[in-house]
Design an enzyme around this catalytic site. Sequence first.
Site, PDB file in Angstrom:
ATOM      1  N   CYS A 229      16.226 -33.044   3.900  1.00  0.00           N
ATOM      2  CA  CYS A 229      15.604 -33.067   5.231  1.00  0.00           C
ATOM      3  C   CYS A 229      15.712 -34.463   5.853  1.00  0.00           C
ATOM      4  O   CYS A 229      16.820 -34.886   6.157  1.00  0.00           O
ATOM      5  CB  CYS A 229      14.175 -32.559   5.140  1.00  0.00           C
TER       6      CYS A 229
ATOM      7  N   HIS B 172      13.731 -28.111   2.139  1.00  0.00           N
ATOM      8  CA  HIS B 172      12.952 -28.786   1.090  1.00  0.00           C
ATOM      9  C   HIS B 172      13.015 -27.984  -0.206  1.00  0.00           C
ATOM     10  O   HIS B 172      12.218 -27.071  -0.386  1.00  0.00           O
ATOM     11  CB  HIS B 172      11.478 -28.894   1.520  1.00  0.00           C
TER      12      HIS B 172
ATOM     13  N   GLU C 122      12.032 -28.944  -2.989  1.00  0.00           N
ATOM     14  CA  GLU C 122      10.926 -29.371  -3.870  1.00  0.00           C
ATOM     15  C   GLU C 122       9.633 -28.623  -3.582  1.00  0.00           C
ATOM     16  O   GLU C 122       8.647 -28.807  -4.285  1.00  0.00           O
ATOM     17  CB  GLU C 122      10.722 -30.890  -3.752  1.00  0.00           C
TER      18      GLU C 122
HETATM   19  N1  GLN Z   1      11.916 -34.015  11.599  1.00  0.00           N
HETATM   20  C1  GLN Z   1      12.006 -35.056  10.625  1.00  0.00           C
HETATM   21  C2  GLN Z   1      12.946 -36.167  11.088  1.00  0.00           C
HETATM   22  O1  GLN Z   1      13.617 -36.012  12.055  1.00  0.00           O
HETATM   23  C3  GLN Z   1      12.492 -34.488   9.295  1.00  0.00           C
HETATM   24  C4  GLN Z   1      11.505 -33.466   8.818  1.00  0.00           C
HETATM   25  C5  GLN Z   1      11.371 -33.351   7.341  1.00  0.00           C
HETATM   26  O2  GLN Z   1      11.824 -34.193   6.555  1.00  0.00           O
HETATM   27  N2  GLN Z   1      10.668 -32.325   6.931  1.00  0.00           N
HETATM   28  O3  GLN Z   1      12.984 -37.190  10.489  1.00  0.00           O
END
Ligand code: GLN
Length: 195
Positions: free
Chosen positions: A78, A169, A171
């Site tokens: 992410c 994610h 995890e």
């Molecule tokens: N929206 C976040 C970003 O742009 C990432 C979201 C996440 O890691 N769950 O950094």
Amino acid sequence: MNIGVLALQGAVAEHIRSVEQAGGKGIPVKRTEQLAELDGIIIPGGESTTIGKLMRKYDFVDALRDFSAQGKPIFGTCAGLIVLADRLDGAEEPHLGLMNMTVARNAFGRQRESFETDLDVKGIESPLRAVFIRAPLIKEVGSDVEVLSTYKDEIVAARQGHLLASSFHPELTDDYRLHAYFVDMAKEASERTAK
Ligand code: GLN
């Protein structure tokens, strides 16, 4: 395998647990000196702008580029995927700029800020449960990048040699197979350098 989790901001404890379940040793990493003892590192989800700022503040940018140059595996999930990317959609500057791909942040819009789904992932036998939270998408990858998974025709997981990235994610579920996949990458890399 000693698998670090960059512990500047974001979902650290969950990754440590998943690494341990996958048979690795999970180590929270707050200082660059710790990198020397690691066989691989995970950059967790959180907020990529914040993680980027803290990485610059604590000298992780060059240290992680070095780590990567040694062929040691890095897994970005992410926000961590955003941190790995060479190119960000829009005017934003990249952070580590290690993976040959273009990433769009918050790509699912407000209607679908977070959701769960089952994904087919190359290298993993049956579908993987995936949790997306304000997730980024990989809009384009270079020819040296292998697409591992797509969701509605958009790329959500990819690998470039020793670099692994997922929009979601892994995890946040009890399915540790993507962590096991990364622990295997770390094993392969350490065997390669031991030769
Ligand atoms: N929206 C976040 C970003 O742009 C990432 C979201 C996440 O890691 N769950 O950094």
